[in-house]
Motif scaffolding. Structure first.
Motif, PDB file in Angstrom:
ATOM      1  N   ALA A   1       0.101  -2.410  -0.246  1.00  0.00           N
ATOM      2  CA  ALA A   1       0.784  -3.685   0.001  1.00  0.00           C
ATOM      3  C   ALA A   1       0.554  -4.613  -1.185  1.00  0.00           C
ATOM      4  CB  ALA A   1       0.256  -4.326   1.278  1.00  0.00           C
ATOM      5  N   GLU A   2       1.586  -5.387  -1.546  1.00  0.00           N
ATOM      6  CA  GLU A   2       1.485  -6.325  -2.654  1.00  0.00           C
ATOM      7  C   GLU A   2       1.938  -7.711  -2.220  1.00  0.00           C
ATOM      8  OE1 GLU A   2       2.352  -3.256  -6.389  1.00  0.00           O
ATOM      9  OE2 GLU A   2       3.725  -4.933  -5.996  1.00  0.00           O
TER      10      GLU A   2
ATOM     11  N   ASN B   1      -7.669  -8.588  -6.115  1.00  0.00           N
ATOM     12  CA  ASN B   1      -6.942  -9.667  -6.774  1.00  0.00           C
ATOM     13  C   ASN B   1      -7.623 -10.011  -8.089  1.00  0.00           C
ATOM     14  OD1 ASN B   1      -4.963 -11.892  -6.862  1.00  0.00           O
ATOM     15  ND2 ASN B   1      -6.780 -13.189  -6.686  1.00  0.00           N
ATOM     16  N   LYS B   2      -6.855 -10.527  -9.020  1.00  0.00           N
ATOM     17  CA  LYS B   2      -7.369 -10.966 -10.319  1.00  0.00           C
ATOM     18  C   LYS B   2      -7.057 -12.451 -10.475  1.00  0.00           C
ATOM     19  CE  LYS B   2      -7.000 -10.069 -15.307  1.00  0.00           C
ATOM     20  NZ  LYS B   2      -6.323  -9.266 -16.344  1.00  0.00           N
TER      21      LYS B   2
ATOM     22  N   PRO C   1      -1.752  -8.043 -12.237  1.00  0.00           N
ATOM     23  CA  PRO C   1      -1.049  -7.420 -11.115  1.00  0.00           C
ATOM     24  C   PRO C   1      -1.020  -8.368  -9.924  1.00  0.00           C
ATOM     25  CG  PRO C   1      -3.276  -6.583 -11.252  1.00  0.00           C
ATOM     26  CD  PRO C   1      -3.092  -7.472 -12.434  1.00  0.00           C
ATOM     27  N   PRO C   2      -0.181  -8.090  -8.949  1.00  0.00           N
ATOM     28  CA  PRO C   2      -0.195  -8.908  -7.739  1.00  0.00           C
ATOM     29  C   PRO C   2      -1.465  -8.653  -6.937  1.00  0.00           C
ATOM     30  CG  PRO C   2       1.241  -7.014  -7.436  1.00  0.00           C
ATOM     31  CD  PRO C   2       0.798  -6.999  -8.873  1.00  0.00           C
TER      32      PRO C   2
ATOM     33  N   ASP D   1       0.150   5.653  -4.765  1.00  0.00           N
ATOM     34  CA  ASP D   1      -0.043   6.125  -6.138  1.00  0.00           C
ATOM     35  C   ASP D   1       1.068   5.665  -7.078  1.00  0.00           C
ATOM     36  OD1 ASP D   1       1.952   7.610  -4.993  1.00  0.00           O
ATOM     37  OD2 ASP D   1       1.148   9.565  -5.578  1.00  0.00           O
ATOM     38  N   ALA D   2       1.906   4.728  -6.655  1.00  0.00           N
ATOM     39  CA  ALA D   2       2.980   4.222  -7.508  1.00  0.00           C
ATOM     40  C   ALA D   2       2.396   3.435  -8.672  1.00  0.00           C
ATOM     41  CB  ALA D   2       3.923   3.336  -6.694  1.00  0.00           C
ATOM     42  N   PRO D   3       3.053   3.435  -9.833  1.00  0.00           N
ATOM     43  CA  PRO D   3       2.577   2.621 -10.955  1.00  0.00           C
ATOM     44  C   PRO D   3       2.441   1.155 -10.547  1.00  0.00           C
ATOM     45  CG  PRO D   3       4.300   4.114 -11.680  1.00  0.00           C
ATOM     46  CD  PRO D   3       4.265   4.202 -10.183  1.00  0.00           C
ATOM     47  N   GLU D   4       1.538   0.484 -11.206  1.00  0.00           N
ATOM     48  CA  GLU D   4       1.217  -0.891 -10.841  1.00  0.00           C
ATOM     49  C   GLU D   4       2.234  -1.875 -11.407  1.00  0.00           C
ATOM     50  OE1 GLU D   4      -2.454  -2.738 -12.469  1.00  0.00           O
ATOM     51  OE2 GLU D   4      -3.097  -2.744 -10.366  1.00  0.00           O
ATOM     52  N   ASN D   5       2.590  -2.888 -10.635  1.00  0.00           N
ATOM     53  CA  ASN D   5       3.416  -3.980 -11.127  1.00  0.00           C
ATOM     54  C   ASN D   5       2.530  -5.026 -11.788  1.00  0.00           C
ATOM     55  OD1 ASN D   5       6.217  -3.392 -10.181  1.00  0.00           O
ATOM     56  ND2 ASN D   5       5.220  -3.388  -8.163  1.00  0.00           N
ATOM     57  N   SER D   6       3.113  -5.834 -12.641  1.00  0.00           N
ATOM     58  CA  SER D   6       2.383  -6.943 -13.241  1.00  0.00           C
ATOM     59  C   SER D   6       3.382  -7.995 -13.694  1.00  0.00           C
ATOM     60  CB  SER D   6       1.520  -6.485 -14.424  1.00  0.00           C
ATOM     61  OG  SER D   6       2.333  -6.029 -15.479  1.00  0.00           O
TER      62      SER D   6
END
Length: 828
Positions: free
Chosen positions: A606-607, A582-583, A593-594, A641-646
């Motif tokens: 998991a997000e 987490n950030k 990102p989540p 390995d999916a691109p990251e959401n933000s």
């Protein structure tokens, strides 16, 4: 305190008149009074005083410096007042004024300046030092420490103070910290070899020791003696983190320097950890280095971890040390450390050890757990002359008891043992502390094993778990699957649900309730209770989160834990402990990102989607701008390995960050997520909400800032029960009949109702909040931060803090005529 602006203005005019008249001696008491009485006016009206002091006649300035410096240490004042006096002097001091002062004034200035963390007026530092050194006087250690800190911390420190620092070789450490003071005292009267050793330690400015640095260090160790180095250095490191022996004046902003490590001494600490790694392996060395890692990663307000560089140096030192003790500390720390940089070093160290031994990472962590002198599972006896010590593991702590020569139990350590076996006694007591730490670490490691898809051969499992002297105390309180059959340990053997013994097998797994019929789960709960087994964490009573109709409708995301308000920093800490990344959200123009948990064994990520809550700086944020609270949203799953959401930290739509023309990747339908994975991830999220929600705070009945969260606080604090609260309710149904207050307690829906003499009380089973008759009036009782274990007899598992809170409140309220706390009485 002056509250009238007109009164303050009159005081300022009086001081300005004294300055204009050149009456420095008369101005001093007025300035001190102003420093003691003003608060918010200081930054505004006080500027007139600052400006007048800067523009005053130089003879007046010199006289004022003399009088203020002389009076400074006589003032019985708070650190705030002294800091204001220092700022007064800042407004008039300069390098040229230093030379105009009498000798005693210069000495007072040096003492005064030395109480600061840094001094921005580097010219003044240089002139004070040069004048003293030119007259043949040694600089006080506190003043040398200030120069060194300013050299390291100021943006221009290296260029302005570098030449001066090179000349200041004594003291070899900065005084003012407990550990450095002890080191300097121990070095008094010793030869130059020790001073050269510590001076070399203070040059450890790189991430790891170079070959040249190591050669010099080893030669210096040989000159002093390796065993002597260990005996001296380890007690020093054990004092790191103690309160400063000479507090520094905090500034108006930033971290309090009294909560951090002196940066010059921190470099020396890094060097000392490296030097320890050159010595023969020793259990005490590993123990102290492990404790140093945790000490240096403790959070400091306005800063974060106290000193990650020292923590990382200690990890690198442990990685270089051979032997069981160092490996055990590395393995233990991986379950305790959440700071990313240090955790990466720990992972690398363990991976390197595993590769060198031809083992997997899981195997090296299992083999790293020492027995700590235990000869049987959870038990050992030690003879100390005619006396005997017995060490037993009780739950998640070690208990040491003693018998005298006659075999009778005694409460204290026999005098003969303290006299004749001091070293062995010290080692035994250290082992007790180590066992407590390792039990906690291993319990947390086992609790995270459900998603690792780990299996063992029967022989390896018995050696590393069931029959291990330490881990066995946990493993024997858990349920396992041997070749598809669920078993538990009771009466000296593995047993099935019908108590038939199991003596052999092929493959072993950790049991999880997902996939088992409710009747089967309840039967095993009854089995545990019949054998009086308290599990180290929820396993048989573990919450199971199955797919709901609403989640089948939303298809790719769960809103089960959306629209909650969480305390950000508490959530952040919990997420790290549970293996989530987490950030922290800051009130700035940035994206994040989540919160994510990667599950490599399943190829999934998991997000948990979150955003900062509020927009008022200082109300909704800390001084550093990080949000105090978060608002929660969806839970989703993606390929690992999916691109990251933000999304923007302040809120808004999440978008997938696509690089180099990559195509977006759709979330995985919840129906396709393995039930075990879905359940454990949602259980983590339920934990985050259950612990970090502001709805759990009994003091928030007013709804927090501007009452914005009153509706949420009420709906959460007294609303429908979540899965963990439902589990708690089911347990209370079995516990209440055994309580001494059973006749006064009933379970009604979401509440435990308690009949007192003054009122009828309803305690919510999720939040622990209380309503009382008449009219469901709210009763605020703030629980202790660590409530004691409830006196309820047998409990099937450990670790439910809210259960302890609810039972302690129930026992208090059932006997409400004996309540003496005035805060509670005023509400009754």
């Amino acid at each position: 305190m002056i509250t009238s602006t007109s009164a303050f203005a009159a005081q300022v005019r009086g001081i300005l008149d004294l300055i204009a008249a050149g009456d420095a001696e008369g101005a001093v008491p007025e300035l001190l009074t102003m420093a003691e009485t003003i608060d918010d006016h200081w930054s505004w009206e006080g500027r007139k005083v600052f400006d007048a002091l800067r523009d005053a006649d130089r003879r007046f300035q010199a006289a004022l410096v003399h009088h203020l410096a002389a009076r400074y240490h006589d003032v019985e004042a708070s650190a705030v007042v002294r800091r204001r006096i220092v700022h007064l002097l800042d407004s008039i001091e300069g390098a040229e004024l230093v030379e105009d002062q009498p000798r005693d004034t210069r000495s007072a200035l040096i003492r005064l300046t030395a109480e600061r963390d840094t001094q921005y007026d580097t010219d003044q530092l240089i002139r004070l030092a040069e004048l003293e050194l030119a007259e043949g006087r040694d600089l006080p250690g506190d003043f040398v420490a200030l120069i060194r800190r300013s050299h390291l911390l100021l943006w221009n420190g290296a260029s302005e103070l570098g030449d001066l620092v090179k000349r200041l070789t004594h003291p070899v450490l900065n005084p003012g910290e407990a550990w450095s003071d002890q080191a300097l005292a121990d070095l008094s009267g010793r030869g130059e070899d020790w001073h050269r050793l510590l001076a070399h330690a203070a040059t450890a400015t790189s991430a790891r020791p170079t070959a040249k640095w190591e050669r010099t260090g080893r030669s210096l160790i040989d000159a002093v003696g390796p065993e002597t180095v260990r005996e001296r250095v380890l007690p020093w490191l054990g004092l790191v983190g103690r309160p400063r022996t000479r507090p520094l004046l905090p500034e108006y902003y930033g971290a309090n320097p009294n909560d951090t490590l002196d940066p010059y001494n921190a470099t020396a600490l890094r060097g000392l950890t490296w030097l320890l790694s050159f010595l023969p392996a020793h259990a005490e060395t590993a123990r102290i280095l492990g404790a140093l890692v945790e000490t240096c990663l403790k959070k400091v307000a306005g800063l974060g971890p106290r000193n990650p560089k020292v923590a990382n140096a200690a990890v690198n030192a442990l990685a270089r040390i051979d032997g069981e003790a160092a490996l055990a500390e590395l393995a233990r720390l991986t379950t305790r450390v959440t700071y990313k940089g240090t955790l990466k070093l720990l992972d690398t160290a363990l991976d390197t050890r595993a590769e060198a031994l031809g083992l997997g990472r899981d195997e090296i962590e299992e083999l790293a757990v020492p027995a700590y002198g235990l000869t049987d599972v959870g038990h050992a006896r030690y003879a100390f002359g005619d006396a005997t010590a017995e060490l037993r593991v009780d739950g998640t702590r070690a208990v040491l008891s003693w018998q005298n020569a006659a075999g009778r139990p005694v409460k204290a350590v026999p005098a003969a043992v303290r006299r004749d076996h001091a070293d062995e006694l010290k080692e035994l007591k250290a082992a007790v502390k180590d066992i407590d730490k390792m039990l906690t670490a291993q319990s947390e490691r086992l609790d995270r094993q459900f998603l690792t898809r780990r299996t063992w051969t029967y022989a390896a499992w018995r050696e590393r778990y069931l029959d291990h002297p330490l881990v066995g105390t946990l493993a024997r309180r858990l349920l396992w699957t041997v070749d598809g059959t669920t078993v538990g340990y009771a009466d000296g053997a593995l047993r099935t649900l019908t108590d038939d013994p199991v003596t052999h097998g092929t493959e072993v797994e950790l049991w999880h309730p997902v996939g088992h019929e409710p009747a089967h789960i309840v039967a095993w709960r009854d089995w545990l209770e019949r054998h009086s087994i308290t599990q180290p964490f929820k396993q048989a009573h573990r919450e199971v989160y199955l797919l709901t109709d609403a989640e089948r409708t939303t298809h790719t995301y769960s809103n089960r834990f959306a629209a909650h308000i969480l305390r950000q920093h508490q959530f952040h800490a919990l997420a790290a402990i549970r293996g989530w990344r987490n950030k922290l959200r800051l009130c700035v123009d940035d994206e994040a990102p989540p919160a994510t948990r990667e599950l490599p064994q399943w190829g999934l990520r998991a997000e948990y989607w979150i955003e900062g809550e509020g927009e008022n700086y200082g109300v909704d944020t800390t001084e550093s701008g990080s949000y105090l609270r978060l608002r929660t949203d969806q839970v989703r799953f993606y390929p690992i390995d999916a691109p990251e959401n933000s999304a923007h930290c302040c809120g808004g739509e999440y978008r997938m960050w696509l690089r180099d023309g990559a195509d977006p990747v759709d979330p995985i339908p919840l129906a396709d997520i393995p039930p075990l994975v879905l359940s454990e991830v949602l259980r983590d999220v339920d934990l985050f909400v259950g612990v970090a929600s502001v709805g759990n705070d009994p003091t928030w009945q007013d709804g927090g800032p501007d009452g914005r969260f009153r509706e949420y606080w009420t709906s959460y604090g007294f609303g429908e029960l979540g899965q963990s609260a439902e589990t708690r309710r089911a347990l209370l149904e079995r516990l209440i009949p055994r309580l001494a207050i059973a006749g006064r307690c009933t379970l009604e829906g979401r509440f435990l109702q308690v009949k007192g003499e003054r009122h009828m009380y309803k305690i919510h089973l999720g939040s622990g909040n209380i309503l009382m008759s008449p009219n469901d009036q709210y009763l605020c009782i703030v629980p202790k931060s660590t409530p004691g274990a409830p006196q309820a007899g047998y409990l099937p598992y450990e670790g439910d803090r809210m259960l302890a809170v609810i039972l302690s409140k129930a026992m208090m309220l059932a006997d409400d005529t004996k309540i003496t706390d005035p805060t509670i009485l005023s509400q009754l």
